[in-house]
Scaffold this motif. Structure first.
Motif, short mmCIF file in Angstrom:
data_model
loop_
_atom_site.label_atom_id
_atom_site.label_comp_id
_atom_site.label_asym_id
_atom_site.label_seq_id
_atom_site.Cartn_x
_atom_site.Cartn_y
_atom_site.Cartn_z
N LEU A 125 0.86 -1.13 -0.01
CA LEU A 125 0.02 0.12 -0.01
C LEU A 125 0.81 1.34 0.04
CD1 LEU A 125 -2.76 1.54 0.46
CD2 LEU A 125 -2.53 1.45 2.79
N GLU A 126 0.74 2.01 -1.10
CA GLU A 126 1.39 3.38 -1.08
C GLU A 126 0.64 4.55 -0.88
OE1 GLU A 126 4.87 5.83 -3.60
OE2 GLU A 126 4.16 3.79 -4.53
N LEU A 127 0.48 4.98 0.05
CA LEU A 127 -0.26 6.19 0.39
C LEU A 127 0.43 7.41 0.07
CD1 LEU A 127 -1.18 5.44 4.05
CD2 LEU A 127 -2.97 5.44 2.03
N PHE A 128 -0.05 8.58 -0.51
CA PHE A 128 0.50 9.78 -1.22
C PHE A 128 1.38 9.12 -2.18
CE2 PHE A 128 -0.08 10.24 3.54
CZ PHE A 128 -0.89 11.31 3.33
N ALA A 173 6.80 -7.80 -5.42
CA ALA A 173 5.74 -7.71 -4.68
C ALA A 173 4.77 -8.21 -5.61
CB ALA A 173 5.53 -6.32 -4.57
N ARG A 174 3.56 -8.78 -4.95
CA ARG A 174 2.48 -9.35 -5.62
C ARG A 174 1.57 -8.33 -6.25
NH1 ARG A 174 -0.74 -12.80 -1.67
NH2 ARG A 174 -1.59 -10.74 -1.16
N SER A 175 1.23 -7.15 -5.46
CA SER A 175 0.50 -6.38 -6.02
C SER A 175 0.70 -4.95 -5.26
CB SER A 175 -0.86 -6.60 -5.86
OG SER A 175 -1.51 -6.64 -4.55
N VAL A 176 0.02 -3.79 -5.88
CA VAL A 176 0.10 -2.53 -5.33
C VAL A 176 -1.02 -1.93 -5.13
CG1 VAL A 176 1.67 -0.27 -5.06
CG2 VAL A 176 2.61 -2.37 -6.04
N GLU A 193 -1.83 -5.85 -11.38
CA GLU A 193 -1.34 -5.80 -10.25
C GLU A 193 -1.36 -4.55 -9.34
OE1 GLU A 193 2.90 -8.10 -10.96
OE2 GLU A 193 2.03 -7.20 -12.95
N VAL A 194 -1.92 -3.67 -10.33
CA VAL A 194 -1.91 -2.38 -9.67
C VAL A 194 -3.39 -1.83 -9.36
CG1 VAL A 194 -1.38 0.26 -10.19
CG2 VAL A 194 0.09 -1.69 -10.63
N SER A 195 -3.95 -1.39 -8.44
CA SER A 195 -5.03 -0.41 -8.05
C SER A 195 -4.87 0.83 -7.70
CB SER A 195 -6.12 -1.22 -7.03
OG SER A 195 -6.25 -2.52 -7.18
N ILE A 196 -5.64 1.70 -8.32
CA ILE A 196 -5.24 3.36 -7.83
C ILE A 196 -6.57 3.69 -7.29
CG2 ILE A 196 -4.36 5.36 -8.79
CD1 ILE A 196 -3.13 4.04 -10.76
N LEU A 197 -6.62 4.30 -6.04
CA LEU A 197 -7.47 4.93 -5.43
C LEU A 197 -7.25 6.47 -5.53
CD1 LEU A 197 -7.86 2.49 -2.48
CD2 LEU A 197 -8.94 2.40 -4.47
#
Length: 188
Positions: free
Chosen positions: A46-49, A64-67, A92-96
Motif C-alpha cells: 500500500l503506497e499512500l501519497f 511484490a504481488r500487487s500494489v 497488479e495495480v489498483s489506484i484509489l
C-alpha cells in the motif's frame, strides 16, 4: 527517474507536467529496498501519497504481488495508470483517487492487509502524525509486516503507538526514512 532493479529495471517514471510531486530519489529507494530485502517478495503493498508511484513500482519490479496506490490528485493518478499500462502491470495495480485518511478508513473497514505500507506525504504537512495516531493504519499491516515512511529530516520525533517497533532509521540529506515492524494488537 528510473526503476532501479528487478523485472522493470531501467523503466522511466515521469511526473505529470506542473505537478508538485516530490518523488523518492533513486538513492533513497535503493537504500530502503536494500534494508527491506526479500520481505518485498510476494506481498501486497500500500503506497499512500503515491505521487509517481516510484516506491510501489519498484516493489512490483522486485517481486511484490500487487500494489494499491492512493493518490488524490487526478492528473498524478492518471500518470500512475499510464506507468502501470506501459509496464503491462495493470492487473497488479489498483489506484484509489482518495484522501489518505479516507482510504485508510475504507481499507480498514474492508479488513485489507498489506505486507508493506509506505507513506511519503508532503514534507511540510503533519500527515504522518495524523495517520500514525489513527487507529486504522497499523491494522492495515500484516503481522510482522512493515510500516515505512519518508519525511523531512528535521521533523520532530513522533509519539509512536506501542505496536510499532523501529527496525531502521536513516537520514539522506533532507530526507529521513524510518521502518517499523507492526506487532499484533494485544488481546484485552
Amino acid at each position: 527517474m528510473r526503476i532501479i532493479a528487478g523485472r522493470f529495471k531501467g523503466h522511466r517514471i515521469v511526473s505529470p507536467r506542473g505537478s508538485k510531486v516530490r518523488p523518492t530519489t533513486e538513492r533513497v529507494r535503493e537504500a530502503m529496498f536494500s534494508h527491506i530485502g526479500d520481505a518485498v517478495r510476494g506481498v501486497r503493498i500500500l503506497e499512500l501519497f503515491a505521487g509517481t508511484g516510484a516506491f510501489g513500482f519498484e516493489a512490483l519490479s522486485r517481486g511484490a504481488r500487487s500494489v494499491v496506490f492512493v493518490e488524490n490528485d487526478p492528473a498524478t493518478a492518471r500518470q500512475a495508470r499510464r506507468v502501470a499500462e506501459s509496464l503491462g502491470a495493470e492487473a497488479e495495480v489498483s489506484i484509489l483517487e482518495l484522501d489518505a485518511r479516507v482510504a485508510v478508513q475504507i481499507l480498514t473497514r474492508k479488513k485489507e492487509r498489506f505486507g508493506i505500507v509506505f507513506l511519503d506525504p508532503p514534507y511540510e504537512s503533519d500527515w504522518i502524525t495524523q495517520l500514525v495516531v489513527s487507529p486504522g493504519l497499523p491494522d492495515l499491516v500484516e503481522r510482522g509486516g512493515l510500516l515505512v515512511w519518508e519525511r523531512q529530516a528535521r521533523s520532530v520525533d513522533l509519539p509512536l503507538p506501542s505496536r510499532l517497533e523501529r527496525r531502521f532509521s536513516r537520514r539522506y540529506g533532507n530526507t529521513l526514512v524510518e521502518m517499523f515492524e507492526v506487532n499484533p494488537q494485544p488481546p484485552f
